[in-house]
Design an enzyme around this catalytic site. Structure first.
Site, PDB file in Angstrom:
ATOM      1  N   ASP A 258       0.852  -1.187   0.000  1.00 61.38           N
ATOM      2  CA  ASP A 258       0.000   0.000   0.000  1.00 61.38           C
ATOM      3  C   ASP A 258       0.894   1.245   0.000  1.00 61.38           C
ATOM      4  O   ASP A 258       1.855   1.326   0.777  1.00 61.38           O
ATOM      5  CB  ASP A 258      -0.895  -0.031   1.252  1.00 61.38           C
ATOM      6  CG  ASP A 258      -1.893   1.094   1.294  1.00 61.38           C
ATOM      7  OD1 ASP A 258      -3.087   0.819   1.108  1.00 61.38           O
ATOM      8  OD2 ASP A 258      -1.481   2.249   1.521  1.00 61.38           O
ATOM      9  N   ASN A 266      -2.362  12.862  -3.086  1.00 63.25           N
ATOM     10  CA  ASN A 266      -3.386  13.327  -4.036  1.00 63.25           C
ATOM     11  C   ASN A 266      -3.810  14.754  -3.717  1.00 63.25           C
ATOM     12  O   ASN A 266      -3.957  15.590  -4.608  1.00 63.25           O
ATOM     13  CB  ASN A 266      -4.624  12.424  -3.944  1.00 63.25           C
ATOM     14  CG  ASN A 266      -4.559  11.271  -4.917  1.00 63.25           C
ATOM     15  OD1 ASN A 266      -3.886  11.347  -5.938  1.00 63.25           O
ATOM     16  ND2 ASN A 266      -5.265  10.199  -4.613  1.00 63.25           N
ATOM     17  N   ASP A 275      -2.341   9.579 -10.321  1.00 65.12           N
ATOM     18  CA  ASP A 275      -2.452   8.501 -11.328  1.00 65.12           C
ATOM     19  C   ASP A 275      -1.095   8.189 -11.944  1.00 65.12           C
ATOM     20  O   ASP A 275      -0.714   7.032 -12.126  1.00 65.12           O
ATOM     21  CB  ASP A 275      -3.400   8.927 -12.457  1.00 65.12           C
ATOM     22  CG  ASP A 275      -4.854   8.715 -12.072  1.00 65.12           C
ATOM     23  OD1 ASP A 275      -5.097   8.212 -10.964  1.00 65.12           O
ATOM     24  OD2 ASP A 275      -5.730   9.047 -12.885  1.00 65.12           O
ATOM     25  N   GLU A 300      -4.955   2.249  -4.190  1.00 70.35           N
ATOM     26  CA  GLU A 300      -3.480   2.276  -4.111  1.00 70.35           C
ATOM     27  C   GLU A 300      -2.958   1.026  -3.413  1.00 70.35           C
ATOM     28  O   GLU A 300      -1.885   1.020  -2.832  1.00 70.35           O
ATOM     29  CB  GLU A 300      -2.953   3.551  -3.434  1.00 70.35           C
ATOM     30  CG  GLU A 300      -3.831   4.264  -2.441  1.00 70.35           C
ATOM     31  CD  GLU A 300      -4.244   3.436  -1.218  1.00 70.35           C
ATOM     32  OE1 GLU A 300      -5.194   2.653  -1.366  1.00 70.35           O
ATOM     33  OE2 GLU A 300      -3.636   3.603  -0.147  1.00 70.35           O
TER      34      GLU A 300
HETATM   35  N1  GTP Z   1      -4.892   9.317  -8.123  1.00 66.70           N
HETATM   36  C1  GTP Z   1      -5.524   8.228  -7.693  1.00 66.70           C
HETATM   37  N2  GTP Z   1      -5.824   8.092  -6.383  1.00 66.70           N
HETATM   38  C2  GTP Z   1      -6.442   6.982  -5.977  1.00 66.70           C
HETATM   39  C3  GTP Z   1      -6.773   5.945  -6.859  1.00 66.70           C
HETATM   40  N3  GTP Z   1      -7.382   4.968  -6.163  1.00 66.70           N
HETATM   41  C4  GTP Z   1      -7.404   5.362  -4.868  1.00 66.70           C
HETATM   42  N4  GTP Z   1      -6.833   6.587  -4.736  1.00 66.70           N
HETATM   43  C5  GTP Z   1      -6.673   7.399  -3.550  1.00 66.70           C
HETATM   44  O1  GTP Z   1      -5.883   6.767  -2.593  1.00 66.70           O
HETATM   45  C6  GTP Z   1      -6.176   7.348  -1.330  1.00 66.70           C
HETATM   46  C7  GTP Z   1      -6.145   6.251  -0.284  1.00 66.70           C
HETATM   47  O2  GTP Z   1      -6.189   6.886   0.947  1.00 66.70           O
HETATM   48  P1  GTP Z   1      -6.267   6.127   2.339  1.00 66.70           P
HETATM   49  O3  GTP Z   1      -6.856   4.759   2.145  1.00 66.70           O
HETATM   50  O4  GTP Z   1      -6.946   7.020   3.306  1.00 66.70           O
HETATM   51  O5  GTP Z   1      -4.814   5.882   2.789  1.00 66.70           O
HETATM   52  P2  GTP Z   1      -3.475   6.723   2.658  1.00 66.70           P
HETATM   53  O6  GTP Z   1      -3.703   8.186   2.525  1.00 66.70           O
HETATM   54  O7  GTP Z   1      -2.671   6.082   1.596  1.00 66.70           O
HETATM   55  O8  GTP Z   1      -2.809   6.530   4.065  1.00 66.70           O
HETATM   56  P3  GTP Z   1      -2.132   5.237   4.626  1.00 66.70           P
HETATM   57  O9  GTP Z   1      -2.582   4.064   3.801  1.00 66.70           O
HETATM   58  O10 GTP Z   1      -2.645   5.137   6.027  1.00 66.70           O
HETATM   59  O11 GTP Z   1      -0.677   5.447   4.552  1.00 66.70           O
HETATM   60  C8  GTP Z   1      -7.534   8.007  -1.447  1.00 66.70           C
HETATM   61  O12 GTP Z   1      -7.368   9.413  -1.395  1.00 66.70           O
HETATM   62  C9  GTP Z   1      -8.000   7.627  -2.844  1.00 66.70           C
HETATM   63  O13 GTP Z   1      -8.721   8.668  -3.475  1.00 66.70           O
HETATM   64  C10 GTP Z   1      -6.469   6.128  -8.250  1.00 66.70           C
HETATM   65  O14 GTP Z   1      -6.743   5.276  -9.109  1.00 66.70           O
HETATM   66  N5  GTP Z   1      -5.844   7.276  -8.608  1.00 66.70           N
END
Ligand code: GTP
Length: 401
Positions: A258, A266, A275, A300
């Site tokens: 992850d 983002n 992306d 992610e």
């Molecule tokens: N740009 C982009 N962002 C994505 C995609 N899929 C998921 N995300 C973003 O990934 C982020 C995941 O955030 P969280 O699950 O809160 O976790 P995190 O901010 O990575 O924090 P930790 O996992 O605790 O380190 C969210 O803001 C989603 O919008 C994608 O295909 N493209």
């Protein structure tokens, strides 16, 4: 997947296979000649099936081409008055046809039962009309053009100029935007031109049947990728993961990966840059050693399955992935950045490498689990997810078992 591998898979390989198949067809001519009465009917069936499947899978360009080729084949087979007219204008049809085929390489697949269908029909008529117009212009102004041309041109070069342009344009289009549909269109153009210059090398029925088979393969392989590949990263999708699970033995390990603080990333740089980073990080993961199979689990989150491996033996492979991503300075395209760097965000910018360009880097956390006896894949995956949670809790950018 590197662009070279992508080009090989979608451009060079299909062309090579087509080329080899045509040579085999010619070499084995004696054995299939006795079936010619049946082969002569094949283009109607195969091209119609290809058109129907192409429509079903939203590949309208291939559907149009298949239908146009059926009409062309019909004109060659029939002695009806309307087709005699067509056959009296072979050169015009050849040039117009090449323009229409090339045009299909530059437009998008759209539903045919809509205004796009009318535009496509109009485009086909204009393309075919251009063949007539070109030859008319050449006939009238040929002497003048040759006289005024700064380079030495013959009347044949002038006549064939649109074909040369079409071949060059479609070739580069299929090379730069390598995908199976573009390669199928280039093959259609190649076979169209080949048939005009060498009408006796292969029976038209054989050439058109081969094209229909190419269309069918293109549609099938494309649909497979649509179902089992993640569009953004090009990695295998979660559906492909559960397909693999069916063939996994009793011994395997699974890792959940992850990206750390991706939400902040983002928020700081914008979704488009997010992306871009997801794609690059996925490409790094795809290089994992130790026989790991990489999947985009969703968002992610990524999963790597190591068949026949226990957790201890894959730690070095995963550590290499973690390090390679940590050390990776991702160069941002300036216009994609939406906000200035946020010191809270884990993404770090550095100007050391790529001087003058903004770079960012991200880290990943990894949770690993080895399948226990009697455990289902979902249970092992859940334990990998729990290990990932521990890695996050302990400060991220690390591996936990
Ligand atoms: N740009 C982009 N962002 C994505 C995609 N899929 C998921 N995300 C973003 O990934 C982020 C995941 O955030 P969280 O699950 O809160 O976790 P995190 O901010 O990575 O924090 P930790 O996992 O605790 O380190 C969210 O803001 C989603 O919008 C994608 O295909 N493209």
């Amino acid at each position: 997947m590197s662009s070279f591998l992508h080009g090989c898979r979608y451009f060079i390989l299909p062309l090579l296979i087509t080329f080899i198949a045509l040579i085999l067809i010619q070499v084995t001519e004696a054995s299939w000649q006795i079936w010619y009465a049946i082969i002569a009917q094949l283009p109607y069936w195969l091209l119609s099936i290809a058109a129907a499947m192409a429509l079903q899978f939203n590949r309208s360009r291939l559907a149009c081409l298949a239908l146009l080729l059926v009409a062309f084949y019909m004109s060659k087979q029939s002695s009806a008055q309307v087709f005699t007219m067509v056959n009296n204008h072979t050169d015009e049809l050849f040039i117009g046809g090449a323009i229409v085929i090339s045009w299909f390489a530059f437009i998008k697949d759209r539903g045919l039962v809509s205004s796009h269908g009318i535009l496509r029909a109009l485009g086909i008529m204009i393309g075919l009309g251009l063949g007539f117009i070109w030859l008319e212009v050449i006939e009238r102004f040929q002497a003048e053009i040759i006289e005024k041309s700064p380079v030495n041109v013959t009347s044949q070069t002038l006549t064939l100029a649109p074909i040369i342009c079409c071949l060059i344009l479609v070739f580069f289009r299929a090379m730069w935007r390598a995908n199976l549909v573009n390669t199928a269109i280039l093959t259609t153009l190649g076979i169209w031109v080949f048939y005009y210059f060498q009408p006796d090398a292969f029976p038209l029925a054989v050439l058109l049947s081969s094209l229909a088979v190419i269309y069918l393969f293109t549609i099938l392989i494309d649909s497979y990728f649509l179902a089992y590949r993640d569009e953004l990263t090009g990695l295998a999708s979660r559906r492909a993961l559960y397909n693999l699970v069916l063939s996994l033995g009793r011994k395997y390990s699974v890792a959940m990966l992850d990206i750390d603080h991706f939400k902040k990333f983002n928020d700081t740089y914008g979704h488009d840059v997010g992306d871009q980073v997801l794609k690059l990080v996925a490409a790094k993961m795809a290089q994992v050693s130790g026989g790991g199979k990489v999947f985009r689990y969703g968002g992610e989150e990524f999963t790597i399955v190591f068949p026949r491996k226990n957790a201890q033996t894959i730690l070095d492979d995963l550590e290499d992935v973690r390090e390679s991503i940590e050390d990776y300075s991702i160069v941002l395209r300036e216009d994609k950045r939406t906000k200035k760097s946020n010191s809270q965000a884990k993404a770090r910018r550095s100007k050391s490498k790529n001087a003058g360009k903004k770079t960012v880097s991200v880290t990943i956390s990894i949770g690993v689990a080895e399948r226990h006896s009697g455990e289902s894949f979902d249970q092992a995956l859940k334990r990998a997810d729990q290990a990932l949670y521990r890695a996050k809790k302990r400060g991220r950018n690390q591996i936990c078992i």
